[in-house]
Design an enzyme around this catalytic site. Sequence first.
Site, mmCIF file in Angstrom:
data_model
loop_
_atom_site.group_PDB
_atom_site.id
_atom_site.type_symbol
_atom_site.label_atom_id
_atom_site.label_comp_id
_atom_site.label_asym_id
_atom_site.label_seq_id
_atom_site.Cartn_x
_atom_site.Cartn_y
_atom_site.Cartn_z
ATOM 1 N N ASP A 190 -4.016 -0.409 -5.527
ATOM 2 C CA ASP A 190 -2.645 -0.121 -5.099
ATOM 3 C C ASP A 190 -1.728 -1.334 -5.058
ATOM 4 O O ASP A 190 -0.506 -1.198 -5.030
ATOM 5 C CB ASP A 190 -2.622 0.617 -3.747
ATOM 6 N N ASN A 191 -2.340 -2.525 -5.012
ATOM 7 C CA ASN A 191 -1.527 -3.747 -5.091
ATOM 8 C C ASN A 191 -2.463 -4.895 -5.415
ATOM 9 O O ASN A 191 -3.691 -4.745 -5.404
ATOM 10 C CB ASN A 191 -0.723 -4.009 -3.811
ATOM 11 N N HIS A 194 -1.889 7.007 4.005
ATOM 12 C CA HIS A 194 -0.851 5.991 4.079
ATOM 13 C C HIS A 194 0.559 6.473 3.725
ATOM 14 O O HIS A 194 1.442 5.667 3.406
ATOM 15 C CB HIS A 194 -1.202 4.798 3.191
ATOM 16 N N CYS A 207 0.774 -1.232 0.000
ATOM 17 C CA CYS A 207 0.000 0.000 0.000
ATOM 18 C C CYS A 207 0.812 1.293 0.000
ATOM 19 O O CYS A 207 0.755 2.080 -0.949
ATOM 20 C CB CYS A 207 -0.955 -0.028 1.178
#
Lengths: 475, 475
Positions: free
Chosen positions: B249-250, B102, B39
């Site tokens: 994001d992943n 984040h 993230c």
Amino acid sequence: MGWGDLGVFGEPSKETPNLDVMAAQGMLFPNFYTANPLCSPSRAALLTGRLPVRNGFYTTNAHARNAYTPQEIVGGISQDEILLPELLKKKDYVSKIIGKWHLGHRSQYLPLKHGFDEWFGSPNCHFGPYNNSVRPNIPVYNNSEMTGRYYEEFEINVKTGESNLTQIYLKEGLDFISQQATAQRPFFLYWAPDATHSPVYASERFLGKSQRGRYGDAVMELDDSIGQILAHLVSLGIHNNTLVFFTSDNGAAVMSGAHQSGSNGPFLCGKETTFEGGMREPAIAWWPGRIPAGTVSYQLASVMDLFSTSLSVTGVLPPDDRVIDGLDLSPVLFNNSLLDRPIFYYRGNQMMAVRIGQYKVHYWTWSNSWEEYNTGINFCPGQEVPGVTTHTQEEHTMQPLIFHLGQDPGERYPISVQSEEYRDVHRQVTAVVEQHQKDLIPGMPQLNILCDFSVTAKLSLFCAMNALEDCLGSQ
Amino acid sequence: MGWGDLGVFGEPSKETPNLDVMAAQGMLFPNFYTANPLCSPSRAALLTGRLPVRNGFYTTNAHARNAYTPQEIVGGISQDEILLPELLKKKDYVSKIIGKWHLGHRSQYLPLKHGFDEWFGSPNCHFGPYNNSVRPNIPVYNNSEMTGRYYEEFEINVKTGESNLTQIYLKEGLDFISQQATAQRPFFLYWAPDATHSPVYASERFLGKSQRGRYGDAVMELDDSIGQILAHLVSLGIHNNTLVFFTSDNGAAVMSGAHQSGSNGPFLCGKETTFEGGMREPAIAWWPGRIPAGTVSYQLASVMDLFSTSLSVTGVLPPDDRVIDGLDLSPVLFNNSLLDRPIFYYRGNQMMAVRIGQYKVHYWTWSNSWEEYNTGINFCPGQEVPGVTTHTQEEHTMQPLIFHLGQDPGERYPISVQSEEYRDVHRQVTAVVEQHQKDLIPGMPQLNILCDFSVTAKLSLFCAMNALEDCLGSQ
């Protein structure tokens, strides 16, 4: 071809624009199944509407072993079975099969003896070549006449992968459609090309065009052909009066390695197995004006339903003297209904698993034997689920493995046997299985021990077992 | 969310109608990548247009270990980095982030210190709860004011999975868009909900609705929200003047088990790894009237390109005092061009692999450690490719593993090192890697060893390592 080979089912190269448009104009079935994860029994089920264990396309000489009709086996479709084209004759349908038959290669088993009026194709798959006096190459028929053989008159260059076969099959299909349209005759076309079967081939125009290599070239050519067939129906003005269904006979043969394998998407294993990768098929129904465009049906459906649905839409009654496993999908196609029904996963003579709703219940697990696996044949390359993709035949009858396929399409997380969910599903499925087994009268197995080497019949167990090993090994 | 979670990318339940329509109206990217399979570094790359190894979102204290910003780490985005909203100010764009930030939770790292004008959301992910005096729950901010905490003012019922958070984020987004449209101000909205992150949640209207369980419920709610955002742009008449990009994001966190995991489709492994399942992302661009509808772009693209492309379409020059890894995708979006570029797969501070064209070249392989694996954490459940999904860090620098991702998206069949194909690819990629490494000046690592327990900073290696383990283990 596998479930995951279509763009609309997530193949990353997205190279099936015609099938994707077919889905956008028709109804997509993400939960569509074959009746057996191997060619011959799957096709016998399609044309009879019956499970292979009923129509005889199985063996009793090796537990849970799939069988088909290699050139060495003398068995084939029983005279007692009633095939779809035979029934459609009642409504004056002209029927043609183009491509692979695979229900037996001796004369009494060939398509024209089982209701088809026309045939262009081969009794068996194009792999080989046998090419010697004892085992000649697979013949290609034009109706009842042999018109040549694979690798001889019908070239397949195994090295380059070039072959015109799909184009030949396409032209045969378009011509047949034109003829029937001109004569205003109702028709049934069973277009069964085999370009994605190893050794994979494509014609010059498609070779090297795919991002996926030769297998992708073959898929692109099939996709293009289907686009042409649909366009032809439209140009003839008969699309509003024609049901077209696209599907495959088993999951992609992932044992064939990087260059000859298709994709089963997120599903486990492939051809030959009763995991989702072996049994779940790409499926699209198309009938402009009748089937609502761009719909997804979650119906649990089967290749056998094409038998029953075809009878329904043509107004022919199904046989009433035998069990028909197919379901009439008309309410699904025309009203987007959902019908309650189980899916039975057979491998040879063994019911391995059952799906009810989102739950799949495995009574037996097996990928392939350690002996075969150790020779390099892998039915689940890159995949291993401990206790599930077993290399010994594991019986779970007393305490089956249960998966929720919506949450876990990859069959990785068995539901805890201690949970209420497990107990509920187990209770429901037990009733379904008991009913199925109570009603089941297995047909006479047709693919057991008889075999020949083409001309001279040599009846021996050695020969038969050898042929069976050969088919498992060479696909 | 994973590549395979969208209907258009083959999720069998086909429950993302709005995203599928977005793709049909826009451009789909099957070859879109994040810059790191975790993230924080992924989001830092998105907003800086730079690889984490340049922007500092990595560690040097454990080889190939991904790092992020758990509540215990004091590091965050460097003051030296220039974020997209800072640059967009040059053209008077108003920027808002909604959801997960984040990039550091200490005050100097928060969004309003880095170019955003508004923020509604949290510095960190919603997992926890910490909920004690030493480790309080994650705060939720409304701009610079803390407006509550997860599990307190912002309820998430871990047992039922119910939470209104996505609805709150949606309303924030729609309101922000309305306000800017009314004021005729150009805007950048970074809408970053986290409903599909374990513990997965959905609001009452969506709970229990998916065939996929709770994870599917969360996906359906996100899909519905995106549909509402696009419809809102249309209703305000600003859709022809707004670029919308959807991505993740992943890869899906497949280590999270049957109920909390998404799907990476046919790809290998998931979040945390540099296999395709960890790095390849669902991606759709939408701009009616500018981006041709229903197109598929095979462009190798990256989350960092959103930085460069956003600057390009708004007419802002990128910084010229640093390396920018992002590519301006305008020629791709507007003319369907294909631009030549590599994709670098980093895990922490280690370049693990490189993709050029269809080829992916692995210099290091690793799934997770035996130690972690033996505690039940599996980054590749149900998948195992011998020599590839290794549980020890394996260096292949002298003789990398090379895969053809078109033929072999599942990274199962390394190309023979003896083949001409291998030698050609190896030669080409070596030049690309040498250039990359020659130019590479790693940024100061921001996530190394500093940490605190919320209020009191306790600088100790024990604490830092504990926090890192915690983040890897609890995701």
